[in-house]
Design a protein around this motif. Structure first.
Motif, PDB file in Angstrom:
ATOM      1  N   ALA A   2       0.668  -1.168  -0.016  1.00 25.78           N
ATOM      2  CA  ALA A   2      -0.010  -0.106  -0.039  1.00 25.78           C
ATOM      3  C   ALA A   2       0.777   1.274   0.025  1.00 25.78           C
ATOM      4  CB  ALA A   2      -0.883  -0.069   1.160  1.00 25.78           C
ATOM      5  N   ARG A   3       1.981   1.249   0.789  1.00 26.54           N
ATOM      6  CA  ARG A   3       2.713   2.372   0.818  1.00 26.54           C
ATOM      7  C   ARG A   3       3.444   2.608  -0.342  1.00 26.54           C
ATOM      8  NH1 ARG A   3       7.781   4.530   2.140  1.00 26.54           N
ATOM      9  NH2 ARG A   3       8.028   5.960   3.602  1.00 26.54           N
ATOM     10  N   ILE A   6       1.103   4.245  -3.110  1.00 25.07           N
ATOM     11  CA  ILE A   6       0.710   5.307  -2.731  1.00 25.07           C
ATOM     12  C   ILE A   6       1.969   6.511  -2.979  1.00 25.07           C
ATOM     13  CG2 ILE A   6       0.003   7.250  -1.076  1.00 25.07           C
ATOM     14  CD1 ILE A   6      -1.712   4.817  -0.047  1.00 25.07           C
ATOM     15  N   GLY A  50      -3.408   1.633  -3.954  1.00 22.89           N
ATOM     16  CA  GLY A  50      -2.704   1.728  -2.432  1.00 22.89           C
ATOM     17  C   GLY A  50      -3.638   1.854  -1.547  1.00 22.89           C
ATOM     18  N   LEU A  51      -4.641   2.718  -1.516  1.00 22.92           N
ATOM     19  CA  LEU A  51      -5.702   2.847  -0.467  1.00 22.92           C
ATOM     20  C   LEU A  51      -6.495   1.521  -0.507  1.00 22.92           C
ATOM     21  CD1 LEU A  51      -7.196   6.290  -1.328  1.00 22.92           C
ATOM     22  CD2 LEU A  51      -5.629   5.599   0.571  1.00 22.92           C
ATOM     23  N   TYR A  53      -5.417  -1.576  -1.122  1.00 20.77           N
ATOM     24  CA  TYR A  53      -4.574  -2.572  -0.463  1.00 20.77           C
ATOM     25  C   TYR A  53      -4.388  -2.126   0.869  1.00 20.77           C
ATOM     26  CZ  TYR A  53      -2.919  -4.672  -4.806  1.00 20.77           C
ATOM     27  OH  TYR A  53      -3.183  -5.416  -6.038  1.00 20.77           O
ATOM     28  N   GLN A  54      -4.336  -0.784   1.581  1.00 19.94           N
ATOM     29  CA  GLN A  54      -4.222  -0.625   2.914  1.00 19.94           C
ATOM     30  C   GLN A  54      -5.458  -1.073   3.604  1.00 19.94           C
ATOM     31  OE1 GLN A  54      -1.856   1.225   4.607  1.00 19.94           O
ATOM     32  NE2 GLN A  54      -2.968   0.791   6.431  1.00 19.94           N
ATOM     33  N   LEU A  55      -6.678  -0.974   2.920  1.00 14.44           N
ATOM     34  CA  LEU A  55      -7.991  -1.636   3.565  1.00 14.44           C
ATOM     35  C   LEU A  55      -7.828  -3.012   3.651  1.00 14.44           C
ATOM     36  CD1 LEU A  55     -10.501   0.865   2.093  1.00 14.44           C
ATOM     37  CD2 LEU A  55      -9.678   0.701   4.462  1.00 14.44           C
ATOM     38  N   PRO A  57      -5.138  -5.797   3.766  1.00  6.47           N
ATOM     39  CA  PRO A  57      -3.593  -6.449   3.583  1.00  6.47           C
ATOM     40  C   PRO A  57      -3.524  -7.633   3.260  1.00  6.47           C
ATOM     41  CG  PRO A  57      -4.419  -5.774   5.661  1.00  6.47           C
ATOM     42  CD  PRO A  57      -5.598  -5.549   5.102  1.00  6.47           C
ATOM     43  N   ALA A  60      -2.895  -6.839  -0.642  1.00  7.75           N
ATOM     44  CA  ALA A  60      -1.592  -6.332  -0.633  1.00  7.75           C
ATOM     45  C   ALA A  60      -0.456  -7.248  -0.731  1.00  7.75           C
ATOM     46  CB  ALA A  60      -1.329  -5.126   0.459  1.00  7.75           C
TER      47      ALA A  60
END
Length: 121
Positions: A2-3, A6, A50-51, A53-55, A57, A60
């Motif tokens: 995610a990071r 982004i 990315g957002l 994948y943050q939600l 994991p 991701a």
């Protein structure tokens, strides 16, 4: 993942904004298609991925997520460099770069979709 997505998207955002400003200042809009693709595929698509994948994991951390990221990150510059060279020179010699980069982005997008179905539903 995610990071990475982004942070990568902000790189394309800066490029897209600088391209837009340069086109406005020179009143030369030859590279408008490149500008649009950099902003949509680079900035928007990577940031949204990315957002998500943050939600999610699990998505991701999957192989699909990693392949999606790398295909997108390699495909966009290849496709955009080829497209810019084609637009600036009028030469079809750069079709291969546009095509290969485009295939990378399309395959990466398909993998992202499969990843979403697998891990985000």
């Amino acid at each position: 993942m995610a990071r990475k997505m982004i942070v990568g998207s902000t790189f394309y955002f800066v490029i897209g904004v600088i391209m837009g400003m340069a086109m406005s200042m020179t009143e030369n809009y030859t590279l408008s298609p490149v500008h649009a693709h950099v902003n949509l595929l680079g900035w928007v698509s990577l940031a949204l991925g990315g957002l998500l994948y943050q939600l999610y994991p699990a998505a991701a951390n999957s192989r699909l997520g990693k392949w999606h990221f790398w295909l997108h990150m390699l495909g966009i510059p290849l496709m955009m460099a080829g497209l810019a060279c084609m637009l600036l020179t009028g030469s079809a010699a750069f079709v291969a770069a546009v095509s290969v980069g485009g295939v990378f982005v399309v395959v990466g997008t398909i993998l992202f979709s499969a990843n979403a179905v697998r891990h985000m539903l």
